[in-house]
Design an enzyme around this catalytic site. Structure first.
Site, PDB file in Angstrom:
ATOM      1  N   ASP A   8       0.826  -1.130  -0.144  1.00 53.12           N
ATOM      2  CA  ASP A   8       0.146  -0.044   0.039  1.00 53.12           C
ATOM      3  C   ASP A   8       1.014   1.226   0.033  1.00 53.12           C
ATOM      4  O   ASP A   8       1.325   1.590   1.177  1.00 53.12           O
ATOM      5  CB  ASP A   8      -0.823  -0.128   1.273  1.00 53.12           C
ATOM      6  CG  ASP A   8      -1.751   1.154   1.395  1.00 53.12           C
ATOM      7  OD1 ASP A   8      -1.903   1.923   0.494  1.00 53.12           O
ATOM      8  OD2 ASP A   8      -2.324   1.166   2.576  1.00 53.12           O
ATOM      9  N   LYS A  70       3.176  11.191  -3.694  1.00 50.52           N
ATOM     10  CA  LYS A  70       1.923  10.153  -4.359  1.00 50.52           C
ATOM     11  C   LYS A  70       1.334  11.469  -5.112  1.00 50.52           C
ATOM     12  O   LYS A  70       0.987  10.989  -6.123  1.00 50.52           O
ATOM     13  CB  LYS A  70       1.493   9.507  -3.175  1.00 50.52           C
ATOM     14  CG  LYS A  70       0.372   8.619  -3.928  1.00 50.52           C
ATOM     15  CD  LYS A  70      -0.214   7.849  -2.892  1.00 50.52           C
ATOM     16  CE  LYS A  70      -1.467   7.042  -3.026  1.00 50.52           C
ATOM     17  NZ  LYS A  70      -2.009   6.193  -2.153  1.00 50.52           N
ATOM     18  N   GLU A 147      -6.808   0.849  -4.191  1.00 51.78           N
ATOM     19  CA  GLU A 147      -6.912   0.761  -2.743  1.00 51.78           C
ATOM     20  C   GLU A 147      -8.165   0.258  -2.248  1.00 51.78           C
ATOM     21  O   GLU A 147      -8.327  -0.796  -1.415  1.00 51.78           O
ATOM     22  CB  GLU A 147      -6.580   2.074  -2.276  1.00 51.78           C
ATOM     23  CG  GLU A 147      -5.180   2.336  -2.232  1.00 51.78           C
ATOM     24  CD  GLU A 147      -4.980   3.750  -2.206  1.00 51.78           C
ATOM     25  OE1 GLU A 147      -5.524   4.654  -1.845  1.00 51.78           O
ATOM     26  OE2 GLU A 147      -3.555   4.241  -2.631  1.00 51.78           O
ATOM     27  N   ASP A 169     -12.467   5.917   3.084  1.00 56.36           N
ATOM     28  CA  ASP A 169     -11.204   5.881   3.633  1.00 56.36           C
ATOM     29  C   ASP A 169     -10.665   7.139   4.105  1.00 56.36           C
ATOM     30  O   ASP A 169     -10.719   8.185   3.211  1.00 56.36           O
ATOM     31  CB  ASP A 169     -10.316   5.363   2.277  1.00 56.36           C
ATOM     32  CG  ASP A 169      -8.768   5.267   2.655  1.00 56.36           C
ATOM     33  OD1 ASP A 169      -8.435   5.707   3.815  1.00 56.36           O
ATOM     34  OD2 ASP A 169      -8.155   4.788   1.764  1.00 56.36           O
TER      35      ASP A 169
END
Lengths: 626, 169
Positions: A8, A70, A147, A169
């Site tokens: 992840d 990211k 994800e 999330d």
């Protein structure tokens, strides 16, 4: 086939996991944490740091440190660190390299394959960039998965037929909401929404503000101004948040937080869950809109959603869970650690690809109850414990309980109770032809061997003569659930009284063998003991023998202790004498002496578990009634 | 058209075939047995492994409990004594001894304090919380310690939280 790990690759932290024996295991960094900060740095001396070390020095080296890379994945932006430019792929590759190296350390094998997760909203460029980062790091990237898909996999939602799933999330810095449809093991993203500027750190800030303001009101000092005090308040907030997820009120106590005009001040604030929720409420409230948006984009109503999955540390808070429940009108799933959920899902995907998960798993039976044999005094001595996977084989060496005993009875028992009579007897047989010998000398090896079908072969072998007897018992692992349940329940109910009874027998057995060994010692060492010691010993021996004819356990115990003391006293004298003579020669054979002391134990070594003598039980009963 | 000539050979062939079959049958039985044995061995190894896993899990749990117990007991002693000190009208001397005992305990456990003030920042031991820009300083020197850091043996238990000097350009 080598292992494939699941990664992840996160904005602030990254996690990795793999599948071992069908179960996901989270990989720890060399620093000992179950995550890797997604931070890369180059120091003045040109040294590259990744993870925890890079994070620690970040503020001292802003020009040489890069975080949250990211967010730049898939763009043409470059990062300049100490005069060199890097693409986001290269920076991500440094993080992946660190994970690869630490994973190899953790697993003790070379890792080349990986499954990496990306947000559901990542476009093709961003996905390709992630794949490239993996390749630069030396990974063979087997697959890039979303994800939320990984989170759903962690819950095994791919196996439940056609479903609509919402993944909520809520991490430290961002909120992502994804609505997916799964059917035939294929996930399709229906919509995504979120807020890139909303996260757990906003909550922490709000809480710190509240506490600092309260302190300021009382003492006129702003704790946020001093890094030293701010740090302590931040830590206290973190603890309080965790505490308030299980209690309704907590005390935030920070002694000696500040010195006001020479006088130390302590921070003492009571924080209730209600207050906490009031403070974070605006932040939690802001997560509603993205959820509604995602539902609208997917053209679904809350009722259409079959499962809601929680990801991210913030979802540990009850208020957040309640909010999600309110929006989607159902209890969200949260059995899997929300921080590890995505990495675990990636590992499961990796396990499927490597065949670690879908390969024909051999399902082996377990013994539902403990298997034992009856030994001296009607005690059940276990050979194979409950819940042992079969096929299995276990041996123990036992001995006789009386002098010149030529036959032993093997009574095979099933159940959790310590006394033989309370367990179920599966079968019994005799082993005859044991040569007449003093008790404890013959060695009889009893073996329980259960094959894969649950058929048990019980054999007893006289190790002296080689003579052997055996029986076959079928169905030792096949019991109805209700029967197993009943037997376990009974064992639980009788635990205390059983323990007492067993203790009673053990005291008796110990006393019995003490009488025997004392007799032997007296006989063998009659010339070595002083007449006074001999007299004392004989007296104590006689008293114990008498006690043994009765049923008063306390008396037996008391007399046993007395005899043991006398024996120790007498033998100490002998050893002292011997020591004076043979200082250079330590006594031999003590080990064997130890081995034959005592009574049936769970020890795997040769033990002195005496068989009950045939007919002894009856004899005892007769005595008892006398 | 069948001829009589090959009868002998036919018989021979039959015999050879029969012989081969018998040999193959024997081999088959033997291989079958071998597979059975190997399979049994494999299943037993697998079961052994699973039992080993179960035992390890239990042992690990027990170990955890033991360690927890050890530290809880120390903590209990400390709590009791602190309570007494709190009752004491002049606790200074008692607290001094208490602290000495605590230090001794920590020392026995191999805990050492990371002395950091005035030293150059080192990411292996320190965690930088913020920087302060100064014109007169050595860049990267630790100006203040916010939270003390400790080592257990050679390993880092907790990095020291520090404020680092940054030279004004």
């Amino acid at each position: 086939m080598s292992k494939i790990i699941g990664i992840d690759l996160g904005t602030t932290n990254s996690e990795a996991a793999y599948i071992e024996a069908g179960k996901p295991v989270v990989i720890k960094s060399v620093e000992g944490q179950p995550y890797f900060p997604s931070v890369v740095a180059f120091t003045k001396t040109g040294e590259m740091l990744v993870g925890e070390a890079a994070k620690r020095q970040a503020v001292t080296n802003t020009e040489g440190t890069v975080q949250r890379i990211k967010r730049k994945m898939g763009t043409n932006e470059k990062v300049n660190l100490r005069g060199k430019t890097y693409t986001p792929q290269q920076i991500s590759a440094f993080i992946l390299q660190k994970i690869k190296k630490d994973a190899e350390d953790f697993l003790g094998e070379k890792i080349t394959d990986a499954v990496i997760t990306v947000p559901a909203y990542f476009n093709d460029d961003q996905r390709q960039a992630t794949k490239d980062a993996g390749a630069i790091a030396g990974f063979n990237v087997k697959r890039i998965i979303n994800e939320p898909t990984a989170a759903a996999l962690a819950y095994g939602l791919d196996k439940e037929g056609d479903q609509k799933i919402a993944v909520y999330d809520f991490g430290g810095g961002t909120l992502d909401v994804t609505i997916m449809e799964v059917g035939g093991g294929v996930f399709e993203v229906l919509s995504t929404s979120g807020d890139t500027q909303l996260g757990g750190s906003d909550m922490d800030q709000a809480l710190v503000d509240y506490i600092a303001e309260e302190f300021k009101k009382r003492h006129g000092v702003d704790l946020r101004k001093e890094p030293k005090t701010l740090q302590r308040v931040l830590e206290a907030v973190e603890t309080a948040k965790i505490e308030l997820s299980s209690t309704l009120q907590t005390d935030i106590n920070l002694p000696y937080i500040y010195v006001v005009t020479g006088e130390p001040k302590h921070l003492e604030i009571k924080l209730t869950r209600t207050k906490l929720e009031e403070i974070i409420s605006p932040i939690v409230q802001r997560s509603e809109k993205p959820c509604r948006q995602a539902l609208q984009d997917a053209k679904l109503k809350p009722e259409d959603i079959d499962h809601v999955v929680l990801v991210g540390g913030v979802t540990r808070m009850q208020m957040v869970q309640k909010k999600v429940e309110e929006i989607f009108r159902q209890k969200p799933k949260r059995e899997v650690d929300p921080m590890e959920c995505v990495a675990i899902g990636a590992a499961i995907q990796a396990g499927v690809l490597s065949g670690e998960i879908d390969k024909d798993i051999v399902l082996l039976d377990v013994t539902p109850l403990t298997l034992s044999i009856e030994t001296l005094g009607g005690v059940a001595t276990p050979l194979i414990d409950r819940n042992t996977t079969v096929p299995t084989r276990k041996s123990k060496v036992f001995s006789t309980a009386a002098d010149n005993q030529t036959s032993v009875e093997i009574n095979v028992l099933q159940g959790e109770r310590p006394m033989a009579a309370d367990n179920k007897s599966l079968g019994r047989f005799h082993l005859d032809g044991i040569l007449p010998a003093p008790r404890g000398l013959p060695q009889i090896e009893v073996t329980f061997d259960i094959d894969v079908n649950g058929i048990m072969n019980v054999s007893a072998k006289d190790l002296g003569t080689g003579k052997e007897q055996s029986i076959r018992i079928t169905g030792s692992t096949k019991l109805s659930d209700s029967e197993i349940e009943r037997m376990r329940k009974e064992a639980k109910e009788h635990e205390d009284e059983d323990k007492k009874r067993k203790e009673k027998i053990e005291i008796r057995n110990t006393a019995d063998s003490l009488v025997h060994s004392t007799e032997k010692t007296l006989d063998e060492l009659k010339d070595k003991f002083s007449s006074e010691d001999k007299e004392n010993l004989e007296k104590a021996l006689k008293e114990l023998r008498e006690a043994l004819t009765g049923d008063d356990t306390d008396k037996i115990k008391e007399n046993s202790d007395k005899l043991t003391q006398e024996l120790q006293k007498a033998s100490t004298k002998i050893y002292q004498q011997a020591a004076q003579h043979y200082q250079q020669q330590p006594g031999q054979g003590t080990e064997q002496g130890d081995a034959w002391q005592g009574h049936p134990s769970d020890d795997d070594s040769t033990i002195n578990a005496d068989y009950k003598v045939k007919g002894e039980k009856k004899k005892k009963k007769d005595e008892d009634t006398e | 058209m069948p001829t009589k000539k090959p009868t002998g050979t036919k018989k021979n062939t039959q015999e050879t075939a029969h012989h081969t079959i018998k040999k193959l049958e024997e081999e088959n039985t033997q291989l079958h047995q071998e597979i059975m044995d190997k399979n049994d061995k494999y299943l037993r190894t697998l079961a052994d492994f699973q039992n080993y896993q179960k035992r390890m899990e239990k042992e690990l749990q027990a170990q955890k409990e033991d360690i927890k117990k050890k530290y809880l007991l120390e903590l209990l002693d400390l709590t009791e004594l602190l309570k007494k000190a709190y009752e004491d009208s002049d606790p200074k001397s008692g607290l001094k001894l208490l602290l000495e005992n605590l230090d001794k305990f920590l020392e026995k456990e191999g805990i050492t304090y990371i002395d950091c003030k005035g030293k150059p920042f080192n990411y292996q031991l320190h965690n930088a919380i913020s920087t302060i820009e100064q014109s007169e300083c050595v860049d990267g020197t630790i100006l203040d310690e916010i939270k003390k850091g400790y080592l257990v043996g050679e390993k880092l238990l907790r990095p020291a939280h520090v404020i680092v000097a940054k030279k004004k350009p």
